[in-house]
Write a protein that holds these residues in place. Structure first.
Motif, PDB file in Angstrom:
ATOM      1  N   ASP A 263       0.251  -1.130   0.131  1.00 38.48           N
ATOM      2  CA  ASP A 263       0.522  -0.063   0.110  1.00 38.48           C
ATOM      3  C   ASP A 263       0.881   0.851   0.136  1.00 38.48           C
ATOM      4  O   ASP A 263       1.332   1.943   1.364  1.00 38.48           O
ATOM      5  CB  ASP A 263      -0.793  -0.110   1.254  1.00 38.48           C
ATOM      6  N   LEU A 264       0.861   1.963  -0.643  1.00 42.64           N
ATOM      7  CA  LEU A 264       1.831   3.015  -1.152  1.00 42.64           C
ATOM      8  C   LEU A 264       1.966   3.884  -0.257  1.00 42.64           C
ATOM      9  O   LEU A 264       2.264   4.521   0.250  1.00 42.64           O
ATOM     10  CB  LEU A 264       1.374   3.406  -2.996  1.00 42.64           C
ATOM     11  N   GLN A 265       0.041   3.975  -0.026  1.00 42.19           N
ATOM     12  CA  GLN A 265       0.228   5.822   1.592  1.00 42.19           C
ATOM     13  C   GLN A 265       0.299   5.145   2.196  1.00 42.19           C
ATOM     14  O   GLN A 265       0.999   6.054   2.613  1.00 42.19           O
ATOM     15  CB  GLN A 265      -1.274   5.575   0.575  1.00 42.19           C
ATOM     16  N   ALA A 266       0.305   3.939   2.789  1.00 43.83           N
ATOM     17  CA  ALA A 266       0.568   3.399   4.111  1.00 43.83           C
ATOM     18  C   ALA A 266       1.900   3.867   4.045  1.00 43.83           C
ATOM     19  O   ALA A 266       2.761   4.341   5.285  1.00 43.83           O
ATOM     20  CB  ALA A 266       0.040   2.097   4.712  1.00 43.83           C
ATOM     21  N   TYR A 267       2.841   3.154   2.671  1.00 43.54           N
ATOM     22  CA  TYR A 267       4.333   3.092   3.242  1.00 43.54           C
ATOM     23  C   TYR A 267       4.668   4.749   3.552  1.00 43.54           C
ATOM     24  O   TYR A 267       5.514   5.420   3.527  1.00 43.54           O
ATOM     25  CB  TYR A 267       4.603   2.833   1.873  1.00 43.54           C
ATOM     26  N   ARG A 268       4.652   5.744   1.817  1.00 46.16           N
ATOM     27  CA  ARG A 268       5.106   6.942   2.609  1.00 46.16           C
ATOM     28  C   ARG A 268       4.681   7.917   3.741  1.00 46.16           C
ATOM     29  O   ARG A 268       5.342   8.605   4.149  1.00 46.16           O
ATOM     30  CB  ARG A 268       3.592   7.913   1.584  1.00 46.16           C
ATOM     31  N   SER A 269       3.346   7.058   4.445  1.00 42.64           N
ATOM     32  CA  SER A 269       2.794   7.722   5.490  1.00 42.64           C
ATOM     33  C   SER A 269       4.409   6.833   6.664  1.00 42.64           C
ATOM     34  O   SER A 269       3.720   7.201   8.092  1.00 42.64           O
ATOM     35  CB  SER A 269       1.537   7.438   6.496  1.00 42.64           C
ATOM     36  N   SER A 270       4.705   5.508   6.698  1.00 45.10           N
ATOM     37  CA  SER A 270       5.602   5.518   7.418  1.00 45.10           C
ATOM     38  C   SER A 270       6.222   6.557   7.725  1.00 45.10           C
ATOM     39  O   SER A 270       6.977   7.155   7.154  1.00 45.10           O
ATOM     40  CB  SER A 270       6.047   3.834   7.129  1.00 45.10           C
ATOM     41  N   VAL A 271       7.711   5.602   9.157  1.00 42.18           N
ATOM     42  CA  VAL A 271       9.077   6.503   8.673  1.00 42.18           C
ATOM     43  C   VAL A 271       9.758   5.816   8.109  1.00 42.18           C
ATOM     44  O   VAL A 271      10.460   7.125   8.192  1.00 42.18           O
ATOM     45  CB  VAL A 271       9.409   5.309  10.439  1.00 42.18           C
ATOM     46  N   HIS A 272      10.258   4.982   7.219  1.00 42.32           N
ATOM     47  CA  HIS A 272      10.384   4.770   5.861  1.00 42.32           C
ATOM     48  C   HIS A 272       9.959   5.504   4.836  1.00 42.32           C
ATOM     49  O   HIS A 272      10.896   5.325   3.496  1.00 42.32           O
ATOM     50  CB  HIS A 272      11.021   3.304   6.374  1.00 42.32           C
ATOM     51  N   GLY A 273       9.298   5.881   4.633  1.00 42.75           N
ATOM     52  CA  GLY A 273       8.148   6.467   3.542  1.00 42.75           C
ATOM     53  C   GLY A 273       9.019   7.103   2.471  1.00 42.75           C
ATOM     54  O   GLY A 273       8.803   7.646   1.535  1.00 42.75           O
ATOM     55  N   GLY A 274      10.120   7.816   3.007  1.00 44.67           N
ATOM     56  CA  GLY A 274      10.789   8.875   2.231  1.00 44.67           C
ATOM     57  C   GLY A 274      11.886   8.678   1.623  1.00 44.67           C
ATOM     58  O   GLY A 274      12.423   8.734   0.457  1.00 44.67           O
ATOM     59  N   GLY A 275      12.017   6.558   1.750  1.00 40.34           N
ATOM     60  CA  GLY A 275      13.394   6.658   0.860  1.00 40.34           C
ATOM     61  C   GLY A 275      12.333   5.884   0.231  1.00 40.34           C
ATOM     62  O   GLY A 275      11.245   5.542   0.033  1.00 40.34           O
ATOM     63  N   SER A 276      13.864   4.254  -1.039  1.00 36.98           N
ATOM     64  CA  SER A 276      12.563   3.589  -1.777  1.00 36.98           C
ATOM     65  C   SER A 276      13.280   2.219  -1.660  1.00 36.98           C
ATOM     66  O   SER A 276      13.571   2.376  -0.850  1.00 36.98           O
ATOM     67  CB  SER A 276      13.778   4.419  -2.806  1.00 36.98           C
ATOM     68  N   CYS A 277      12.127   1.593  -2.017  1.00 37.58           N
ATOM     69  CA  CYS A 277      12.839   0.470  -2.395  1.00 37.58           C
ATOM     70  C   CYS A 277      13.899  -0.087  -1.876  1.00 37.58           C
ATOM     71  O   CYS A 277      14.459  -1.153  -0.725  1.00 37.58           O
ATOM     72  CB  CYS A 277      11.597  -0.325  -3.687  1.00 37.58           C
ATOM     73  N   VAL A 278      14.662   0.119  -2.676  1.00 30.04           N
ATOM     74  CA  VAL A 278      15.989  -0.258  -2.872  1.00 30.04           C
ATOM     75  C   VAL A 278      16.873   0.263  -1.136  1.00 30.04           C
ATOM     76  O   VAL A 278      18.034  -0.417  -0.898  1.00 30.04           O
ATOM     77  CB  VAL A 278      16.587   0.277  -3.848  1.00 30.04           C
ATOM     78  N   THR A 279      16.680   0.874  -0.463  1.00 27.48           N
ATOM     79  CA  THR A 279      16.984   1.608   1.152  1.00 27.48           C
ATOM     80  C   THR A 279      16.975   0.288   0.880  1.00 27.48           C
ATOM     81  O   THR A 279      18.113   0.434   2.364  1.00 27.48           O
ATOM     82  CB  THR A 279      16.310   2.308   1.795  1.00 27.48           C
TER      83      THR A 279
END
Length: 108
Positions: A24-40
């Motif tokens: 869920d992109l919205q949930a991911y963007r709202s998470s503490v890691h949401g500023g990173g990319s998948c490869v982070t």
């Protein structure tokens, strides 16, 4: 997210059960890691990909990794017992929220 943004994406596990691969992109963007990319976290993620290596939370959270290693779950895992919770068992995967976030669940 071209693939993992699809709510129907899943894989069949060796035991015949299916596991959702949807993020869920919205949930991911709202998470503490949401500023990173998948490869982070998923350094080996290059589309298209096969199974990814297990994420090492200790790469960034070394103190938490040491704390887990000393916990009952960590000690069992060190003995080779693999069906004990890891970091994501309590903290979630793509929806990790800050500890003071009012939307954080009771078991997060």
């Amino acid at each position: 997210m071209d693939c993992h943004g699809d709510k129907t994406i899943e894989k069949t596990l060796p035991n015949g059960q299916t596991m959702s691969l949807y993020v869920d992109l919205q949930a991911y963007r709202s998470s503490v890691h949401g500023g990173g990319s998948c490869v982070t976290c998923h350094a080996d993620a290059k589309a298209p990909h096969e199974k990814l290596k297990k994420v090492s939370c200790g790469k960034c959270h070394g103190d938490a990794e040491k704390s887990y290693a000393g916990s009952s779950h960590g000690k069992l895992h060190a003995k080779g017992i693999t069906d004990v919770p890891g970091c994501d068992g309590c903290h979630g995967k793509h929806d990790i929220r800050k500890s003071k976030d009012p939307l954080r669940g009771p078991s997060s």
